[in-house]
Each structure stands twice: as C-alpha cells, then as structure tokens.
Design an enzyme around this catalytic site. Sequence first.
Site, PDB file in Angstrom:
ATOM      1  N   HIS A 203      29.375  98.086 -12.834  1.00 29.06           N
ATOM      2  CA  HIS A 203      28.189  97.866 -13.669  1.00 29.06           C
ATOM      3  C   HIS A 203      28.492  97.423 -15.094  1.00 29.06           C
ATOM      4  O   HIS A 203      27.586  97.078 -15.834  1.00 29.06           O
ATOM      5  CB  HIS A 203      27.304  99.125 -13.709  1.00 29.06           C
ATOM      6  CG  HIS A 203      27.836 100.186 -14.643  1.00 29.06           C
ATOM      7  ND1 HIS A 203      28.883 101.002 -14.298  1.00 29.06           N
ATOM      8  CD2 HIS A 203      27.486 100.546 -15.891  1.00 29.06           C
ATOM      9  CE1 HIS A 203      29.136 101.832 -15.303  1.00 29.06           C
ATOM     10  NE2 HIS A 203      28.311 101.569 -16.292  1.00 29.06           N
ATOM     11  N   ARG A 204      29.749  97.427 -15.498  1.00 30.86           N
ATOM     12  CA  ARG A 204      30.074  97.072 -16.890  1.00 30.86           C
ATOM     13  C   ARG A 204      29.669  95.635 -17.197  1.00 30.86           C
ATOM     14  O   ARG A 204      29.866  94.743 -16.353  1.00 30.86           O
ATOM     15  CB  ARG A 204      31.576  97.163 -17.114  1.00 30.86           C
ATOM     16  CG  ARG A 204      32.113  98.533 -17.073  1.00 30.86           C
ATOM     17  CD  ARG A 204      31.947  99.247 -18.384  1.00 30.86           C
ATOM     18  NE  ARG A 204      32.075 100.657 -18.108  1.00 30.86           N
ATOM     19  CZ  ARG A 204      31.465 101.617 -18.783  1.00 30.86           C
ATOM     20  NH1 ARG A 204      30.688 101.329 -19.805  1.00 30.86           N
ATOM     21  NH2 ARG A 204      31.623 102.870 -18.465  1.00 30.86           N
TER      22      ARG A 204
END
Length: 360
Positions: A203-204
């Site tokens: 998700h970064r």
Amino acid sequence: MKILTIVGARPQFIKAAAVSRVLRERFQEVLVHTGQHYDGNMSQVFFDELEIPRPDVNLGIGSGGHGAQTGAMLAAIEAILLKEKPHRVLVYGDTNSTLAGALAAVKLHVPVAHVEAGLRSFNRRMPEEINRILTDHVADLLFCPSETAVANLAAEGITRGVHPVGDVMHEALMHAVAMAERKSGILDRLHLVPGGYALATIHRAENTDDSVRLAHLVETLREVSLRMPVIFPVHPRTRVQLQAGGGGAGSSAGGDLRMIDPVGYLDMVRLEGGASVILTDSGGIQKEAYWLRVPCVTLRAETEWVETVQQGWNALAGGDRDLILRGALARVRPADGPDAYRGSGSVERLVQALGGDRAP
Ligand code: UD1
Ligand code: UDP
C-alpha cells in the site's frame, strides 16, 4: 486528567484498542476519529472486533491530497480542542491524522504525546517520514518502541520527555491471536493449510503511485504463486491504482494469486500466523511477522524496523524480482532472540508515563 486521542487510519485503531483499554481505567479519554479511513473493512470492523470504544467525534474528513486532507483535519481538530480543553493529546504513528493532531494541539499549547516516536527511514520522499519528524519535534512525551528510536531522537537533539516504553502493537497482536483462534474461520473459508501459503500486502505510495512498479510487484507475486497460493488482501489505495492501470494482474500464466478485499484484524492475524512467508511494505505487518516468527520479505529498500532485519527475520527486497523470489522461497528461520521491541508490558509503561509527575 483528560486525554484526547486522535486516530484515523487502520493501524491506529489497532494500537488504540490496546491502549484505550488500560488508559480508561485511569484517565478520561475523548476519542476522535478523523475519518481518514472510512470503508467498513478499513475502519468499523476494527472497532467492532476489538471492542474499541465508539469515537466521541468522527470528523468525516475522508480522502484527498496531502494538503487538503491534512488542512481539513487541522481546522476540525482545533475546533474540538477548543471545545474539549484536554490536558494532553495522544497521537499514534505517522499518518496525516498524526501530524494534524500534533500541530493543532501544539499551537493551542496542549502537550502532545506521540506513540511510536523516533522511527526513521531516512527517506524524506515518504510522506510518513515528514509526518514523524514534525510530530516528534513538537511532542512533549515521546513513547519509543525501540532503542534505535531513542537513538534517532537523540541524534536530532531530542532527549527530554523520551520514554522507551516498548511497542504497544505487541499487546494488540497477542490479544487478537487468542481471539482469532476461537473466532476466525478464514483458513477454512479460503481452503488454506497452515504453512502452505504466502500472505502479501502492498500500500505504500512508493509502490502504488507508479503503475509500472505496481504491475511489476503484482507480477512477481504471481510468480511466487506458481509455488504456493499467495493471499493478497488489497488496500483500497492499491485497488484504485490497479484499476486505473488496467487491472495489473500480471501476465504470467497460471499461479494462484488471490486478490481479496481487506480483512478484519482477527482474520489478518490468523492469516499471518499460518503463512509460510509474508511479503509486505507495511510497517505493522513487518513487526507482526517478527513477533509471530514468520519470515518476512519487505517490498521496500529500507525499513524503520531495522531490528527485524538484524535478527534475520526480515529481508529487504525493494522491488527486485530476484530478491523477492529468493526471500519468499528461502523462508529463513533464524534462532529465537529477545524481543527488540519490549512488547510485553508496554501499554502499562505508556499509561504510567502519560500520567507522569504533572498529572492534573
Ligand atoms: C495511510 C497513511 C499510511 C498508512 C496507511 C495505513 C498517510 C499519508 N498515509 O495511507 O502511512 O500506512 O494509511 O493503511 O497518512 N481509500 C478508500 N477507502 C478508505 C481509505 C482510503 O477507498 O477507507 C482510498 C482512497 O482512494 C484514498 C486512498 O485509499 O485516496 C489513500 O488513502 P489515504 O488515507 O490517503 O492513505 P493510505 O494509503 O491509506
Ligand atoms: N491489517 C488488517 N487487515 C488487512 C491488512 C492489514 O487487519 O487486510 C492490519 C495488519 O495486521 C496490521 C495493520 O493492519 O496490524 C497494518 O496496517 P497497514 O499495513 O495498513 O499500515 P502500516 O502499518 O504500514 O502503517
């Protein structure tokens, strides 16, 4: 003493679950949810499963660019602080909700307590790194999860108010592990056997904002899935980017890559505990893998949780296909060492320090 706690994102709900339980035995807590995360499976599920007290206020800020989102939170939190007049503001981690809470409080001369202080990636292109640095520099009480965090603060000239209480996430995890054994049926639902699959999350911003990089990571997960099923609960940010990039499900034939919706904490803990390896860019999941003694491959070039790497449980692979595949298939299991994050008893130490000598 009145503590005003600010949460807004998934990992903050989980940490607050562990802290609020004890904090409320001694202090009055006003719980403010910024609304940064709002989907049922990103927010409400944690409040329900972990029996987190219902927020006193939900600001409903929602998604947006950094400026718009943080700015809207800042204004809304200021109004709440003027109304509630707390003795301290408690913020967690490194999200935009953390920074907004800390800035709003310090401008009104309300002391700020920061949980997970002192973490650094030394990569200022990460929005989280900016949020952490700014929050630490305005905080009065800094609760560090590791000796490295204490040293990082000292290197920036911060030594007052620093409390090496340990990592409160450990208690959240241990509490959930016991509950998950009784309540989670996810392994049966997905027809998984413990030790027979990999778990992945991405998700970064650095991995999702560039569609080529994201497609490459997903393709690499699909390669891993030629060897074992890969369960991939997809964060909404990642889902949006995959859809914008045309699905990004990779091109190699076959494999068993299962992209599922985000799961609640009990299912997640069960999935983690049964995985033979975890591939992730999440901060929280790197630590959970470490505590659960599941080998981890981190899909980033650096980590704030350096001890997990030093002790051999975590390998930094960035986006390098060969390193990811090697790490996933090697599944190194080093000898057990002491908990680098002093998880046990951390919530009690934190709540003690929060009261401090100056408790009104
Ligand atoms: C945020 C934090 C990150 C943390 C992560 C935990 C910042 C800058 N980032 O990242 O440090 O690791 O939370 O998960 O604060 N969205 C939904 N539904 C939701 C929430 C988000 O659809 O309930 C989508 C929206 O398209 C939104 C995007 O996800 O624009 C990103 O959400 P946002 O909260 O801005 O950042 P995260 O990537 O979740
Ligand atoms: N998590 C969860 N369900 C999921 C994915 C993650 O409950 O589908 C939990 C995970 O176990 C960890 C926390 O959410 O406790 C981590 O959140 P995230 O990866 O979003 O953020 P980070 O820790 O990187 O800030």
